[in-house]
Structure formats: C-alpha cells, structure tokens
Design a protein around this motif. Structure first.
Motif, mmCIF file in Angstrom:
data_model
loop_
_atom_site.group_PDB
_atom_site.id
_atom_site.type_symbol
_atom_site.label_atom_id
_atom_site.label_comp_id
_atom_site.label_asym_id
_atom_site.label_seq_id
_atom_site.Cartn_x
_atom_site.Cartn_y
_atom_site.Cartn_z
ATOM 1 N N THR A 121 -10.327 -19.313 37.540
ATOM 2 C CA THR A 121 -10.642 -18.795 38.863
ATOM 3 C C THR A 121 -11.575 -19.756 39.584
ATOM 4 O OG1 THR A 121 -10.484 -16.557 37.981
ATOM 5 C CG2 THR A 121 -11.553 -16.806 40.104
ATOM 6 N N VAL A 122 -11.280 -19.995 40.858
ATOM 7 C CA VAL A 122 -12.141 -20.805 41.723
ATOM 8 C C VAL A 122 -12.366 -20.029 43.008
ATOM 9 C CG1 VAL A 122 -11.398 -23.027 40.784
ATOM 10 C CG2 VAL A 122 -10.181 -22.053 42.714
ATOM 11 N N ILE A 123 -13.275 -20.526 43.831
ATOM 12 C CA ILE A 123 -13.509 -19.946 45.148
ATOM 13 C C ILE A 123 -12.845 -20.852 46.168
ATOM 14 C CG2 ILE A 123 -15.229 -19.299 46.874
ATOM 15 C CD1 ILE A 123 -17.172 -18.853 44.518
ATOM 16 N N TYR A 124 -11.968 -20.282 46.979
ATOM 17 C CA TYR A 124 -11.281 -21.031 48.034
ATOM 18 C C TYR A 124 -12.038 -20.810 49.330
ATOM 19 C CZ TYR A 124 -7.785 -22.300 51.497
ATOM 20 O OH TYR A 124 -7.126 -22.871 52.564
ATOM 21 N N HIS A 125 -12.467 -21.905 49.972
ATOM 22 C CA HIS A 125 -13.177 -21.851 51.250
ATOM 23 C C HIS A 125 -12.180 -22.205 52.338
ATOM 24 C CE1 HIS A 125 -17.084 -21.714 49.189
ATOM 25 N NE2 HIS A 125 -16.494 -22.503 48.309
ATOM 26 N N SER A 126 -11.870 -21.221 53.160
ATOM 27 C CA SER A 126 -10.889 -21.413 54.222
ATOM 28 C C SER A 126 -11.556 -22.021 55.451
ATOM 29 C CB SER A 126 -10.261 -20.065 54.588
ATOM 30 O OG SER A 126 -9.373 -20.203 55.663
ATOM 31 N N HIS A 127 -10.802 -22.810 56.216
ATOM 32 C CA HIS A 127 -11.354 -23.377 57.450
ATOM 33 C C HIS A 127 -11.256 -22.382 58.599
ATOM 34 C CE1 HIS A 127 -7.070 -24.375 57.458
ATOM 35 N NE2 HIS A 127 -7.141 -24.281 58.770
ATOM 36 N N GLU A 128 -10.615 -21.245 58.387
ATOM 37 C CA GLU A 128 -10.534 -20.217 59.421
ATOM 38 C C GLU A 128 -10.910 -18.861 58.830
ATOM 39 O OE1 GLU A 128 -5.807 -19.522 59.342
ATOM 40 O OE2 GLU A 128 -6.474 -21.205 60.545
ATOM 41 N N TRP A 129 -11.310 -17.966 59.705
ATOM 42 C CA TRP A 129 -11.719 -16.634 59.276
ATOM 43 C C TRP A 129 -10.497 -15.789 58.979
ATOM 44 C CZ3 TRP A 129 -16.710 -15.143 58.587
ATOM 45 C CH2 TRP A 129 -17.680 -16.036 59.021
ATOM 46 N N ARG A 130 -10.613 -14.947 57.956
ATOM 47 C CA ARG A 130 -9.537 -14.025 57.636
ATOM 48 C C ARG A 130 -10.173 -12.774 57.049
ATOM 49 N NH1 ARG A 130 -3.792 -15.778 55.370
ATOM 50 N NH2 ARG A 130 -2.918 -13.715 55.087
ATOM 51 N N SER A 131 -9.884 -11.641 57.621
ATOM 52 C CA SER A 131 -10.469 -10.363 57.187
ATOM 53 C C SER A 131 -11.995 -10.410 57.205
ATOM 54 C CB SER A 131 -9.977 -9.982 55.788
ATOM 55 O OG SER A 131 -8.584 -9.910 55.746
ATOM 56 N N GLY A 132 -12.552 -11.146 58.152
ATOM 57 C CA GLY A 132 -13.999 -11.227 58.291
ATOM 58 C C GLY A 132 -14.691 -12.084 57.252
ATOM 59 N N ALA A 133 -13.958 -12.907 56.545
ATOM 60 C CA ALA A 133 -14.562 -13.744 55.511
ATOM 61 C C ALA A 133 -13.925 -15.128 55.519
ATOM 62 C CB ALA A 133 -14.378 -13.096 54.143
ATOM 63 N N ARG A 134 -14.598 -16.062 54.856
ATOM 64 C CA ARG A 134 -14.076 -17.426 54.728
ATOM 65 C C ARG A 134 -13.969 -17.867 53.282
ATOM 66 N NH1 ARG A 134 -16.099 -21.375 59.260
ATOM 67 N NH2 ARG A 134 -14.779 -22.628 57.947
ATOM 68 N N GLU A 135 -14.477 -17.066 52.353
ATOM 69 C CA GLU A 135 -14.427 -17.399 50.937
ATOM 70 C C GLU A 135 -13.590 -16.353 50.212
ATOM 71 O OE1 GLU A 135 -18.414 -17.564 49.521
ATOM 72 O OE2 GLU A 135 -18.853 -19.428 50.562
ATOM 73 N N PHE A 136 -12.658 -16.826 49.385
ATOM 74 C CA PHE A 136 -11.741 -15.930 48.705
ATOM 75 C C PHE A 136 -11.526 -16.397 47.270
ATOM 76 C CE2 PHE A 136 -10.711 -16.146 53.191
ATOM 77 C CZ PHE A 136 -10.771 -14.812 53.550
ATOM 78 N N ALA A 137 -11.199 -15.455 46.400
ATOM 79 C CA ALA A 137 -10.882 -15.792 45.010
ATOM 80 C C ALA A 137 -9.519 -16.468 44.961
ATOM 81 C CB ALA A 137 -10.861 -14.524 44.157
ATOM 82 N N ALA A 138 -9.375 -17.422 44.054
ATOM 83 C CA ALA A 138 -8.102 -18.119 43.889
ATOM 84 C C ALA A 138 -7.896 -18.437 42.417
ATOM 85 C CB ALA A 138 -8.080 -19.402 44.712
ATOM 86 N N ILE A 139 -6.639 -18.482 42.007
ATOM 87 C CA ILE A 139 -6.278 -18.795 40.630
ATOM 88 C C ILE A 139 -5.545 -20.127 40.622
ATOM 89 C CG2 ILE A 139 -4.984 -18.033 38.608
ATOM 90 C CD1 ILE A 139 -5.291 -15.170 39.763
#
Length: 176
Positions: free
Chosen positions: A49-67
């Motif tokens: 598991t890593v943390i994905y940092h998006s360059h755009e907002w999605r669902s009020g957040a920019r950091e998401f879990a990723a596999i």
C-alpha cells in the motif's frame, strides 16, 4: 435550433450566482498543492500500500490509498521508482494509474508511514483485551485443541481394541 439555444442561455443565466462572496479557487494558498519531499527510500513491492497524491481534488481530498500492481525497472533491473497502481478514491470508485513517479510537487506516491510492527501491535492489543475480559486468567498448559486431539486418538485406539476379536480359551476335552 435557435429556440433550443435561447432556452439553454436562459437556464444558464438563471443558474448564475448573484454577486456575493468570492469563492476560493484551486490556486489560492489554502488549496495550493503542498510541496512534497523527494522519495529516496526503498521502492514498495507488488501488493504493498502507498499513498497516491493527486494533482486535482476529488471527494474533497488529494491523498488516497493505492495498491501497487507493477514496479517498473531500469535497464540494469533496479526499481526505477515508477509504479503502476490501483487508486481507491471511495468504496466503489477505483482507478488504475500507470507510471506514477515518487511525489515531488503536486502528484505522485509516497510510502505509508508505519508505526512499528503491525503484528506486534496486534499481539499487544490481544493481550490487553484478554486481560480486560478474562481478568487474571492463566491459560492451561495444554490447549483445548490438543486435549481434543488426544481424546480422539484414545477413542480410535479403544474402537480398534473393541473391533479386534478376542481368542476363545482353549477347551479341554476332559472335564473333571
């Protein structure tokens, strides 16, 4: 066609907000992308598991879990830092990302911060819960499962002994 165009313009005009407070934009400082460190540690492996940092907002957040689904390698066979991953935005919202670089400015991946060994923490929690639920209970020297296995072996030996015919005593032709 002109009727449809005028209708759409009327709808758009009715939906425009009246003059009021100015909405913050994505470029404003509170919403600006935080500057992230350059990752120089070990590259996560497949399935981690890593943390994905998006360059755009999605669902009020920019950091998401990723596999991690693939680790790209350079010509020498060493991990290049590029990862393919499945990003989990929500319970039913997944997206595959290919060739994601380590986080530098506004997007990329970072490893998940681990606070010690997870199994050790689970063992501590289990011991604490046992203490709260059972009090000063001492576990038996032999587990209940081992006792059941021993009982099953004794029953099987008893059944085998019962199934074995016992030879009859030898008969004497002469009786006294």
């Amino acid at each position: 066609m002109s009727h449809l165009s005028s209708t759409m313009q009327n709808i758009a005009a009715s939906e425009e907000p009246e003059a009021g407070p100015i909405e913050p934009s994505m470029a404003d400082p509170p919403f600006a992308a935080p500057a992230g460190p350059v990752f120089v540690g070990p590259v996560p492996g497949l399935g981690e598991t890593v943390i994905y940092h998006s360059h755009e907002w999605r669902s009020g957040a920019r950091e998401f879990a990723a596999i991690v689904t693939k680790v790209h390698r350079d010509d020498a066979g060493n991990p290049s830092g590029l990862l393919d991953m499945v990003v989990v935005f929500d319970a039913d919202d997944f997206m595959g990302q290919r060739g994601v670089r380590p986080w530098v400015d506004s997007s990329g991946w970072t490893p998940v911060e681990r606070s010690g060994d997870a199994l050790a923490e689970i063992d501590k929690l289990s011991a604490r819960m046992s203490e709260v639920v059972l009090g000063s209970y001492l576990p038996p020297a032999v587990s209940i499962m081992q006792q059941l296995v021993d009982l099953q072996a004794r029953c099987a030996a008893l059944e085998a002994a019962i199934a074995t015919p016992v030879p009859a005593p030898a008969k004497n032709s002469k009786r006294k």
